[in-house]
Design an enzyme around this catalytic site. Structure first.
Site, PDB file in Angstrom:
ATOM      1  CE  LYS A 138      -6.791  -9.897   9.926  1.00 41.06           C
ATOM      2  NZ  LYS A 138      -8.198 -10.328   9.984  1.00 41.06           N
ATOM      3  CE1 TYR A 165      -1.298   2.316   0.807  1.00 39.83           C
ATOM      4  CE2 TYR A 165      -0.873   4.135  -0.688  1.00 39.83           C
ATOM      5  CZ  TYR A 165      -1.726   3.183  -0.175  1.00 39.83           C
ATOM      6  OH  TYR A 165      -3.005   3.108  -0.654  1.00 39.83           O
ATOM      7  CG  ASP A 196      -6.276   3.244  -0.245  1.00 38.26           C
ATOM      8  OD1 ASP A 196      -6.742   4.307  -0.699  1.00 38.26           O
ATOM      9  OD2 ASP A 196      -6.012   2.250  -0.953  1.00 38.26           O
TER      10      ASP A 196
HETATM   11  C1  IPM Z   1      -6.019   7.618  -2.374  1.00 36.28           C
HETATM   12  C2  IPM Z   1      -5.582   6.886  -3.613  1.00 36.28           C
HETATM   13  C3  IPM Z   1      -4.065   6.762  -3.608  1.00 36.28           C
HETATM   14  C4  IPM Z   1      -3.675   5.970  -2.360  1.00 36.28           C
HETATM   15  C5  IPM Z   1      -3.449   6.137  -4.850  1.00 36.28           C
HETATM   16  C6  IPM Z   1      -3.919   6.812  -6.117  1.00 36.28           C
HETATM   17  C7  IPM Z   1      -1.952   6.114  -4.780  1.00 36.28           C
HETATM   18  O1  IPM Z   1      -6.207   5.646  -3.702  1.00 36.28           O
HETATM   19  O2  IPM Z   1      -5.615   8.789  -2.190  1.00 36.28           O
HETATM   20  O3  IPM Z   1      -6.769   7.058  -1.582  1.00 36.28           O
HETATM   21  O4  IPM Z   1      -3.687   4.731  -2.382  1.00 36.28           O
HETATM   22  O5  IPM Z   1      -3.348   6.602  -1.349  1.00 36.28           O
HETATM   23 MN    MN Z   2      -7.705   5.292  -2.170  1.00 39.04          MN
END
Ligand code: IPM
Ligand code: MN
Length: 365
Positions: free
Chosen positions: A187, A141, A243
């Site tokens: 992974k 991210y 996520d």
């Molecule tokens: C979450 C959401 C977020 C993420 C997005 C909206 C940026 O999917 O909080 O899980 O990917 O972290």
């Molecule tokens: Mn999410």
């Protein structure tokens, strides 16, 4: 006790579920001699409309000066075509990073009266109760380099040792208080960053000899969470894998509308439902407030040390579901469909009943 809570309702149903949860928050706080001073600020699309940015410095400052932050949800069709850094989602990532919220905790628990609301069979999910520890301020991210041009797009999945260590410690500590089993998800059969993750988690595990650590590939985990979710107790994993796994876990419980989360760092804490802003039903008083209310429960426990309040909120949710009250998203079993506000009021009412029973039983001991 006095605490300051920053409220960031955000967009869409964020506003409705926040109103419902704040009412419950003040009600519960009063029972524990806790006075909560709230301040509200814009974040997400509404902030973009008002200030040209989805997250202002003032909003970040408000969070810095609060004991906890409650966030509703951000985003909506209206802001989908904005440049990447102006999108509501970018605000969420920036806020997580600014507050140093490296640990994201997402519990997945099946309420007994609710097993029919899941798309999975009752026998597979009954008794499911696990928690995902997702690393939240690192990994792909945030890794550099990142970008795209006409010919390629790229991101970088990178983890520093300290980033893995600190979330691993958090997960091991909670595993010690639960069933003492921890699954680290990676992974490592393909990615070096995962081989490193695994090595560091195994190193940290030496400090927790009472916790049984196992490693699992993320693709297998996705399958196992659906096949036999009861095998899990605490899962620890990186940002992207967490996520994905937490959304899968969400569906076991029937609806994302049920799932709370806590995001913790060394100094700050933020609580938010896992669901999004659901623009299609916004403003209709239809949204499920349970995830937001359960997030308030996590705040009482983790930020204010009021574990009893958190347990009673959870029981009140369970009792309300047992009585057949359903918001539209979870009405798979011909329950009594109620509005956002009514669901919250019923949870408050049941909280009072359980609170009084609890007091009486303590009193008669
Ligand atoms: C979450 C959401 C977020 C993420 C997005 C909206 C940026 O999917 O909080 O899980 O990917 O972290
Ligand atoms: Mn999410």
């Amino acid at each position: 006790m006095e605490k300051k809570v920053a409220l960031l309702p955000g967009d869409g149903i964020g506003v409705e579920v926040m109103n419902a949860a704040v009412k419950l928050m003040h009600h519960v706080a009063a029972k524990y001699d806790l006075t909560i001073e709230t301040s509200e600020s814009l974040m997400g699309g509404c902030s973009y409309d008002a200030h040209g940015t989805p997250l202002t410095d003032e909003t970040i400052e408000l969070c810095y000066s609060s004991d906890a932050v409650l966030l509703g949800a951000v985003g909506g069709y209206k802001w989908e075509d904005l440049e990447h850094h102006l999108k509501p989602e970018a605000a969420l990532l920036k806020l997580r990073k600014s507050l140093g919220l490296f640990t994201n905790i997402r519990p997945a628990k099946v309420y007994p009266s609710f097993v029919n609301s899941s798309s999975l069979k009752e026998s597979a999910i009954i008794g499911t109760d696990f928690v995902v520890f997702r690393e939240l301020t690192g990994g792909i991210y945030f890794g550099e380099p990142r970008g795209y041009d006409e010919n390629k797009g790229y991101n970088t999945m990178v983890y520093e040792k300290y980033e893995i260590e600190r979330i691993a410690h958090q997960a091991f500590k909670v595993a010690q208080k639960r069933k003492k089993i921890l699954t680290s998800v990676d992974k490592a059969n393909v990615l070096e960053v995962s081989q490193f993750w695994r090595k560091v988690v195994e190193e940290v595990s030496k400090e927790y000899p009472d916790v049984e650590l196992s490693n699992m590939y993320v693709d297998n985990t996705a399958m196992q969470v659906v096949r036999d979710p009861k095998q899990f107790d605490v899962i620890v994993t990186s940002n992207l894998f967490g996520d994905i796994i937490s959304d899968i876990a969400g569906m076991i419980t029937g609806s994302l509308g049920m799932l709370p989360s806590a995001s913790l760092g060394d100094k700050y804490a933020l609580y938010e439902p896992v669901h999004g802003s659901a623009p299609d039903i916004a403003g209709e008083n239809k949204a499920n407030p349970i995830a937001m209310i359960a997030s308030v429960g996590m705040m009482f426990d983790l930020s204010f040390g009021l574990q009893e309040a958190a347990i009673l909120i959870d029981k009140a949710i369970e009792k309300t579901l047992d009585h057949g009250y359903r918001t539209a998203d979870i009405n798979l079993d011909d329950g009594n469909v109620v509005t956002t506000d009514r669901m919250a009021d019923m949870i408050i009412k049941n909280f009072d009943i359980i609170y009084n029973e609890n007091r009486e039983s303590v009193f008669t001991l």
